[in-house]
Enzyme design. Structure first.
Site, short mmCIF file in Angstrom:
data_model
loop_
_atom_site.label_atom_id
_atom_site.label_comp_id
_atom_site.label_asym_id
_atom_site.label_seq_id
_atom_site.Cartn_x
_atom_site.Cartn_y
_atom_site.Cartn_z
NE ARG A 1 -4.31 -1.67 1.57
CZ ARG A 1 -5.12 -2.31 2.39
NH1 ARG A 1 -4.91 -2.28 3.69
NH2 ARG A 1 -6.16 -2.96 1.92
N GLY B 1 -12.80 -4.24 0.50
CA GLY B 1 -14.24 -3.97 0.62
C GLY B 1 -14.72 -3.01 -0.45
N GLY C 1 -9.70 -9.29 -0.97
CA GLY C 1 -9.34 -10.41 -0.09
C GLY C 1 -7.99 -11.00 -0.41
P1 AMP Z 1 -12.47 -14.87 0.91
O1 AMP Z 1 -11.86 -14.02 1.98
O2 AMP Z 1 -13.94 -15.00 0.97
O3 AMP Z 1 -11.96 -14.48 -0.47
O4 AMP Z 1 -11.96 -16.35 1.21
C1 AMP Z 1 -10.63 -16.74 1.11
C2 AMP Z 1 -10.42 -17.97 1.95
O5 AMP Z 1 -11.28 -19.00 1.50
C3 AMP Z 1 -9.02 -18.53 1.85
O6 AMP Z 1 -8.41 -18.45 3.12
C4 AMP Z 1 -9.23 -19.98 1.46
O7 AMP Z 1 -8.42 -20.88 2.18
C5 AMP Z 1 -10.68 -20.23 1.78
N1 AMP Z 1 -11.25 -21.29 0.95
C6 AMP Z 1 -11.14 -21.40 -0.38
N2 AMP Z 1 -11.74 -22.53 -0.79
C7 AMP Z 1 -12.24 -23.14 0.29
C8 AMP Z 1 -12.96 -24.36 0.49
N3 AMP Z 1 -13.29 -25.16 -0.53
N4 AMP Z 1 -13.31 -24.69 1.75
C9 AMP Z 1 -12.95 -23.88 2.78
N5 AMP Z 1 -12.29 -22.71 2.66
C10 AMP Z 1 -11.93 -22.35 1.42
#
Ligand code: AMP
Length: 391
Positions: free
Chosen positions: A36, A364, A341
């Site tokens: 950043r 966000g 993310g």
């Molecule tokens: P997000 O912050 O919603 O983009 O989620 C990212 C997180 O989702 C990462 O830490 C991944 O390890 C987790 N993730 C991705 N695929 C899966 C899955 N099939 N089951 C559980 N966690 C997951």
């Protein structure tokens, strides 16, 4: 709608207050990741080279409003900024009576969330910030979705306000994806939960040509299409939403998946066909055949939007789907935008950054923009076109 841009202002000899997003991770009192800060440097350098007196304002973390938490001081950021710019970056804690800026240095105001009125967009705090400058420059895309005193209030109260180059670049990149994309527009949306990306998925269903889902999000779509997903992370209450999206837009379902009975660094993944997932197994990645098919689809895209990993990519045995898709996006001829993310962490892990047309600094804010929401800080700048001088 148009917004005033910094490049259209003559800032020689003027005081500029630049809202940056310097909310970097700290470890042992040091900046642990400078992405950043690096993203903010061109704007700061531009203002210095143009002969402006530069004051920077940013938040860091989430202190309780009004509480001066020393662990969330911007001191390490001032040091890192000074090293990068090759000048003194003076951290000013008490700027109630102004913050004198010399011609050769830069002033950084202490964590603006130490001020009680920041997150409530207190007009008195906004006026105090506005009094520090001739021109307010909003450049913090990562906080543009928050209506705070240092993002919205000051943009209304300052003598003049405009978007800095980083904010302008972010809006340009996202506009190129959402407003008139080269087709087909393929959205790759992974991550843990449908519920956190509901508005994004619904909005993309109207503008994209297909949505490639991955991660826990794909599990909910698998559930919606009648597949057994065993003990996988999924949201049963989002199944209707997933079905609705699938009736509106092409959402290719995995044909094979990688599973395990626990998320464990030493446990190898098992390859399963989509309908062979055992009741004690969790789907933790797409399988190699699915990854190959989706990569082919990405290769034919005109525009690609990439948000979220396709599996638990932190563990290598469940990172292959994310790696293959990230490489496909990077090597496609398409205009590609990535953000939100863990997406940038995945891009860094697989070393494909060079091939991505634009990497957004917003989390966000990136998701809210994709969901079609108006970002309050951008709306405040839009109003300055109509009413340029409201001081
Ligand atoms: P997000 O912050 O919603 O983009 O989620 C990212 C997180 O989702 C990462 O830490 C991944 O390890 C987790 N993730 C991705 N695929 C899966 C899955 N099939 N089951 C559980 N966690 C997951």
């Amino acid at each position: 709608m148009a917004i005033p841009l910094l490049r259209d202002f003559d800032i020689r000899g003027k005081s500029v207050l630049v809202r940056e997003d310097l909310n970097v991770p700290l470890e042992d009192g040091r900046v642990a990741n400078s992405a950043r800060i690096d993203a903010a440097l061109p704007t700061i350098r531009h203002c210095m080279a143009a002969g402006a007196r530069v004051t920077l304002v940013s938040h860091l973390g989430r202190p309780r409003p009004g509480e001066r938490n020393p662990a969330l001081s911007l001191k390490p950021v001032a040091k890192a900024l000074g090293d990068a710019l090759g000048c003194t970056v003076r951290l000013v804690d008490d700027w109630r009576n102004g913050a004198a800026v010399g011609s050769a240095d830069v002033v950084l105001l202490e964590n603006i969330r130490f001020e009680a009125g920041e997150t409530t967009n207190d007009p008195a705090l906004a006026r105090r910030l506005a009094a520090l400058c001739d021109v307010f420059v909003m450049d913090a895309f990562g906080t543009a979705h928050r209506a705070h005193a240092s993002t919205v209030g000051v943009a209304e109260a300052a003598g003049a306000a405009c978007a800095g180059p980083l904010l302008a670049a972010e809006l340009h990149a996202l506009g190129r994806v959402l407003d008139d994309p080269a087709r087909p527009l393929v959205a790759v949306v992974g991550g843990a939960k449908v519920s956190t990306k509901l508005a994004v998925l619904e909005s993309l269903a109207h503008v994209a040509d297909s949505i490639i889902v991955g991660g826990g999000i794909a599990n909910t779509f698998l559930l919606a299409s009648g597949s057994q997903i065993g003990a996988s992370l999924a949201e049963a209450d989002q199944v209707d939403v997933a079905r609705r999206i699938m009736t509106r837009i092409e959402v290719p379902m995995p044909v094979d998946v990688m599973t395990a009975t626990a998320i464990d660094a030493v446990l190898p993944g098992r390859l399963r066909l989509r309908d062979e997932v055992g009741s004690d197994e969790m789907v933790l990645d797409i399988g190699p055949e699915t990854a190959r098919r989706l990569a082919d689809q990405v290769a034919k895209a005109g525009t690609v939007l990439f948000n979220g990993p396709l599996g638990v990519f932190e563990l290598d045995q469940f990172g292959e789907g994310t790696r293959v898709l990230a490489e496909a996006i990077a090597s496609a001829d398409a205009y590609s935008v990535a953000g939100g993310g863990d997406t940038l962490a995945a891009i860094e892990k697989y070393g494909v950054g060079e091939g991505i047309s634009y990497q957004s600094t917003g989390g966000g804010a990136f998701l809210e923009y994709l969901a079609g929401e108006t970002l309050p800080a951008v709306a405040a700048l839009e109003r300055r076109i109509v009413a340029p001088h409201r001081k």
